[in-house]
Write an enzyme that holds these catalytic residues in place. Structure first.
Site, PDB file in Angstrom:
ATOM      1  N   ASP B 460      -1.327  39.964  15.658  1.00 44.30           N
ATOM      2  CA  ASP B 460      -1.677  38.836  16.525  1.00 44.30           C
ATOM      3  C   ASP B 460      -3.164  38.923  16.799  1.00 44.30           C
ATOM      4  O   ASP B 460      -3.736  40.013  16.825  1.00 44.30           O
ATOM      5  CB  ASP B 460      -0.881  38.913  17.838  1.00 44.30           C
ATOM      6  CG  ASP B 460      -1.202  37.721  18.730  1.00 44.30           C
ATOM      7  OD1 ASP B 460      -1.115  36.583  18.247  1.00 44.30           O
ATOM      8  OD2 ASP B 460      -1.564  37.935  19.909  1.00 44.30           O
ATOM      9  N   GLU B 462      -6.485  37.462  19.308  1.00 43.85           N
ATOM     10  CA  GLU B 462      -6.937  36.692  20.468  1.00 43.85           C
ATOM     11  C   GLU B 462      -8.307  36.134  20.090  1.00 43.85           C
ATOM     12  O   GLU B 462      -9.085  36.782  19.380  1.00 43.85           O
ATOM     13  CB  GLU B 462      -7.049  37.575  21.719  1.00 43.85           C
ATOM     14  CG  GLU B 462      -5.759  38.297  22.105  1.00 43.85           C
ATOM     15  CD  GLU B 462      -4.617  37.370  22.494  1.00 43.85           C
ATOM     16  OE1 GLU B 462      -4.894  36.204  22.869  1.00 43.85           O
ATOM     17  OE2 GLU B 462      -3.450  37.786  22.411  1.00 43.85           O
ATOM     18  N   HIS B 510      -6.054  35.478  27.903  1.00 41.33           N
ATOM     19  CA  HIS B 510      -5.855  36.839  27.393  1.00 41.33           C
ATOM     20  C   HIS B 510      -6.545  37.917  28.223  1.00 41.33           C
ATOM     21  O   HIS B 510      -6.381  39.110  27.950  1.00 41.33           O
ATOM     22  CB  HIS B 510      -6.277  36.955  25.923  1.00 41.33           C
ATOM     23  CG  HIS B 510      -7.612  36.321  25.615  1.00 41.33           C
ATOM     24  ND1 HIS B 510      -8.756  36.668  26.259  1.00 41.33           N
ATOM     25  CD2 HIS B 510      -7.944  35.350  24.725  1.00 41.33           C
ATOM     26  CE1 HIS B 510      -9.753  35.954  25.776  1.00 41.33           C
ATOM     27  NE2 HIS B 510      -9.294  35.136  24.847  1.00 41.33           N
ATOM     28  N   HIS B 600       0.257  38.176  25.676  1.00 42.55           N
ATOM     29  CA  HIS B 600      -1.151  37.804  25.522  1.00 42.55           C
ATOM     30  C   HIS B 600      -2.104  38.984  25.475  1.00 42.55           C
ATOM     31  O   HIS B 600      -3.294  38.834  25.677  1.00 42.55           O
ATOM     32  CB  HIS B 600      -1.594  36.799  26.587  1.00 42.55           C
ATOM     33  CG  HIS B 600      -0.979  35.454  26.387  1.00 42.55           C
ATOM     34  ND1 HIS B 600      -1.113  34.735  25.232  1.00 42.55           N
ATOM     35  CD2 HIS B 600      -0.175  34.714  27.197  1.00 42.55           C
ATOM     36  CE1 HIS B 600      -0.443  33.603  25.318  1.00 42.55           C
ATOM     37  NE2 HIS B 600       0.157  33.565  26.505  1.00 42.55           N
ATOM     38  N   ASP B 605       1.720  41.298  21.890  1.00 43.87           N
ATOM     39  CA  ASP B 605       2.325  40.172  21.187  1.00 43.87           C
ATOM     40  C   ASP B 605       2.748  40.565  19.772  1.00 43.87           C
ATOM     41  O   ASP B 605       3.782  40.110  19.279  1.00 43.87           O
ATOM     42  CB  ASP B 605       1.345  38.991  21.125  1.00 43.87           C
ATOM     43  CG  ASP B 605       1.308  38.232  22.448  1.00 43.87           C
ATOM     44  OD1 ASP B 605       2.111  38.586  23.344  1.00 43.87           O
ATOM     45  OD2 ASP B 605       0.488  37.305  22.584  1.00 43.87           O
TER      46      ASP B 605
END
Lengths: 138, 645
Positions: B460, B462, B510, B600, B605
């Site tokens: 994942d 951010e 986040h 997040h 995640d």
């Protein structure tokens, strides 16, 4: 070279030099004679013991690395014989590690000088060993 | 009946007819759609989450009873699963205890241990191996890929080429300046076929550096001695060959001789002290408390009595095994066991073995000090490499013979930090013998490999915002799945310094602020690291198209390409649950009974997504979607695939 305080004139102290390096013997003998001592030379541990038995000196200047019996063994041999209690022993050697110095003293050496050395310091040490403590001198 | 009334009636009739038609169509279509929904819910119960129940809005008569019956069955199924898994756990307890012992054993070894299969894929490693080789080591990865120690891959290839390889020992220079001594040995099965290789690793950087330092020592000493001797020789030969030189010249030359002699003396003293330090560094000496050493010696020498050591908190640096053997070797020449004593003497520790004079012949003891032992160097040499001395002496006053060992003291060591982080969780993830038996598919047939046998990197990102052209990745979290097992212990988690500030709106999602990214590496170094982490695996993410667009935008800056196949948990969820509209991480996690981890955070995640993905694989199988190719094809066909992000 500083002259040592006069040893007893009738009987100058005798120093036995035990070393297998002729080039250092020449200097040591010269220095000691200049300082008023009589000298004798042994080129091996076995030589040294023979001389000791015939006529014990006042001081043995002892190298450690010798052919055959080494200097530590000569030192031990001397200290194991109570009749030689009065004989002073000076280690004069290239073995200069702390543990070796400690071993030398543990085996009964009175002084330990590592090669290379200052000739002035060497003569002063010989003089210190051969001068009786103050209370013995009247 | 008026015209108006007729019109009203007509409208009413038309409405009724419309309503009737609509009702009829609903009656006819609804059962089919309901049945599909119920089937899908039953799939969840059967394949993913036995705790799931048919929690549906009011159902037409008959369907509600069916739902109740299914829920009742699900309840019994769940209880059965629970009791079954309890029974299995019970049966495995003994096995787990043994496993735990093995893990504790290899986990605490100072040496790195690593086992790989014939192809070089890692089946087992311990924390030391990981610390020695660096972060990129992991189950199922190949030792040929270790970038810091390329020599390992080379050694592996040499072993693979030989039908009957023998163990090899070599020193590998790492790209980070460290050196490892590696022993690689083949592991045979019962038919003498090579199954894999066992490697032990030891950091010998200190030894290598010290031998390097000794080379430099010899070189520097030689250079200085030559220089000094040249000065001496030139001065003395000039003096001898020109006896008639003037007094001033003679004095100058004599001063040179005297000065050089002193300088050489000093240089020699320094050199020898330095050499003693260097030599000691290359032996395997360990720091040990004097009291502990005495305990070792007491046992080995069967000492008749022990004088408690004075200064018990003195420490020495020794090879205790070699010392104990050496002293036992000498002591064997005496008649009976010695008494032991130890005390501190200035910078040294003195250990005495003492016999009554009639029990030990001083000459016999002395005679072995300089003789090589059958399986080792002479006792005097052993003492010497410890920086110590050994001798035998008579104590006339006490009528005793003493064997004395003098060792240098060392400063009290700092308390050691705990060597390894404790293993969290019941099942540590640094071994997987399944890998040994389940052969991985060759890369070419990846597409036809069952999903449960592939390797995945679930990740994942951010970002600073939603636009891949102007926004940037500021965090990547990833975990690997190997053999349908989530390896949480081998996670990748990296913050990345962005070129533009993080907008407050993004921070609210986040929680990453500009200040958090101060010490982080730029994308140019972080992305290649992630690329290596994800090597030879299928990339998986939730709504992967979003992350891939950012990755592709970043590829240009960091000179790596992500060419591996990609799967999307959002699409797969839509494949297995087309009747559900919500395919957010939260909704899927709730449906499949997956706990949510740090929502997040990139790593949190990724972990949640990985857990979801493992459940989705089982659900895909129920729909006949077994291979990667099938999963990709089904993904493309789903409605969501047509959305452009």
């Amino acid at each position: 070279m500083p002259q040592p305080e006069s040893p007893v004139p009738s009987h100058p102290p005798r120093v036995l030099i035990v070393d297998d390096e002729p080039n250092i013997i020449i200097s040591i003998e010269f220095l000691l004679r200049q300082a008023g001592y009589t000298t004798q030379v042994a080129h091996s541990g076995e030589d040294a013991l023979r001389i000791l038995q015939q006529e014990p000196p006042d001081l043995v200047v002892l190298d450690i690395m010798l052919p055959g019996m080494d200097g530590f063994e000569v030192c031990q041999w001397i200290r194991e014989h109570s009749e030689w209690n009065h004989v002073k022993i000076m280690m004069l050697t290239a073995k200069g590690r702390d543990a070796e110095i400690s071993k030398g003293f543990a085996l009964g050496a009175d002084a330990y000088i590592t090669k290379p050395f200052s000739t002035r310091h060497f003569v002063e040490e010989v003089h210190r060993l051969l001068t009786p403590p103050a209370e013995d001198r009247i | 009946m008026s015209q108006t009334q007729l019109l009203a009636l007509g409208v009413l009739l038309a409405l009724l007819a419309g309503a009737a038609l609509f009702w009829l169509r609903e009656r006819l279509q609804r059962p089919a759609s309901l049945a599909r929904r119920i089937a899908s819910e039953v799939h969840i119960i059967a394949a993913a989450n036995a705790g799931h129940r048919l929690d549906m809005e009011e159902l037409p008569s008959g369907f509600d009873e069916l739902a109740e019956a299914i829920d009742a069955l699900a309840g019994r199924y769940e209880r059965l699963l629970t009791s079954q898994s309890q029974a299995v756990m019970q049966a495995r307890t003994d096995l787990l205890v043994e496993h735990a012992r093995l893990i504790a054993l290899i986990g605490n070894l100072a040496e790195g241990v690593l086992i790989c299969d014939q192809a070089g894929e890692i089946l087992l490693y311990n924390p030391s191996a990981r610390a020695l080789l660096g972060e990129m080591i992991g189950l199922g990865r190949s030792i040929s890929d270790l970038r810091r120690f390329p020599a390992l891959g080379h050694a592996l290839r040499l072993m693979q080429q030989q039908p009957h390889p023998r163990p090899r020992v070599f020193v590998s220079a790492g790209t980070d300046g460290r050196f490892l001594r590696v022993r690689i040995a083949p592991v045979f099965d019962q038919g003498r076929e090579v199954q894999g290789f066992a490697l032990t690793l030891e950091d010998v950087t200190a030894q290598v550096q010290s031998s390097d330092a000794r080379d430099r020592w010899v070189y520097a000493l030689g250079r200085d001695l030559r220089g000094g001797l040249a000065n001496l020789r030139a001065a003395i030969e000039t003096l001898r060959e020109h006896p008639d030189m003037d007094a001033e010249m003679r004095l100058t030359l004599e001063a040179i001789v005297a000065g050089e002699a002193v300088r050489l003396s000093q240089r020699m003293g320094e050199a020898l002290a330095e050499y003693a330090r260097l030599t000691r560094a290359c032996w395997h000496l360990e720091d040990i408390a004097l009291s502990d050493l005495m305990q070792v010696l007491t046992q080995r020498l069967h000492a008749s009595s022990v004088h408690p050591p004075q200064g018990a908190d003195a420490w020495v640096q020794v090879d205790s095994l070699a010392l104990a053997r050496m002293l036992a070797h000498v002591a064997a020449r005496a008649d009976g066991p010695p008494a032991l004593a130890a005390h501190v003497q200035g910078d040294h520790v003195r250990i005495d073995l003492i016999w009554p004079a009639d029990r030990a012949d001083i000459r016999r003891l002395r005679s072995v000090l300089n003789e090589a032992q059958v399986d080792g160097p002479a006792p005097a040499e052993v003492a010497s490499y410890h920086g110590g001395e050994i001798w035998v002496q008579r104590d006339r006053a006490r009528d005793q013979v003493q064997l004395t060992l003098l060792l240098p003291r060392i400063p009290l060591p700092e308390p050691a930090p705990p060597a390894h982080t404790p293993i969290i969780g019941s099942r540590p993830e640094f071994y997987d013998f399944d890998l040994l038996f389940r052969r991985p598919a060759p890369a070419t047939s990846m597409a036809s490999t069952p999903l449960s046998r592939l390797r995945y990197t679930v990740f994942d990102t951010e970002t600073t915002g939603l636009d891949p052209d102007s926004d940037e990745i500021i965090a990547i979290g990833a975990v690997r799945i190997v053999n349908a097992r989530l390896l949480e212990g081998e996670a990748f988690h990296q913050l990345i310094r962005s070129r533009r500030p993080v907008p407050p709106g993004a921070t609210r999602i986040h929680g990453i602020r500009d200040a958090d990214l101060q010490g982080a590496p730029p994308l140019e170094t972080a992305l290649p690291a992630f690329h290596r982490f994800a090597r030879d695996s299928v990339l998986v993410a939730h709504n992967v198209a979003f992350d891939m667009r950012f990755l592709q935008a970043a590829e240009r800056r960091s000179n790596v390409r992500f060419r591996q196949p990609v799967l999307d948990t959002l699409l797969i969820s839509a494949i297995v649950h087309p009747e559900h509209k919500d395919h957010s991480i939260e909704a899927i996690a709730a449906r499949l009974g997956v706990p949510i981890q740090d929502r997040h955070s990139a790593l949190g995640d990724a972990i949640t997504t990985a857990r979801i993905f493992l459940k989705l694989i089982s659900l895909l199988e129920l729909r006949g979607i077994v291979t990667l190719a099938q999963a990709q094809e089904a993904s493309e066909q789903t409605y969501f695939a047509r959305i452009r992000y």
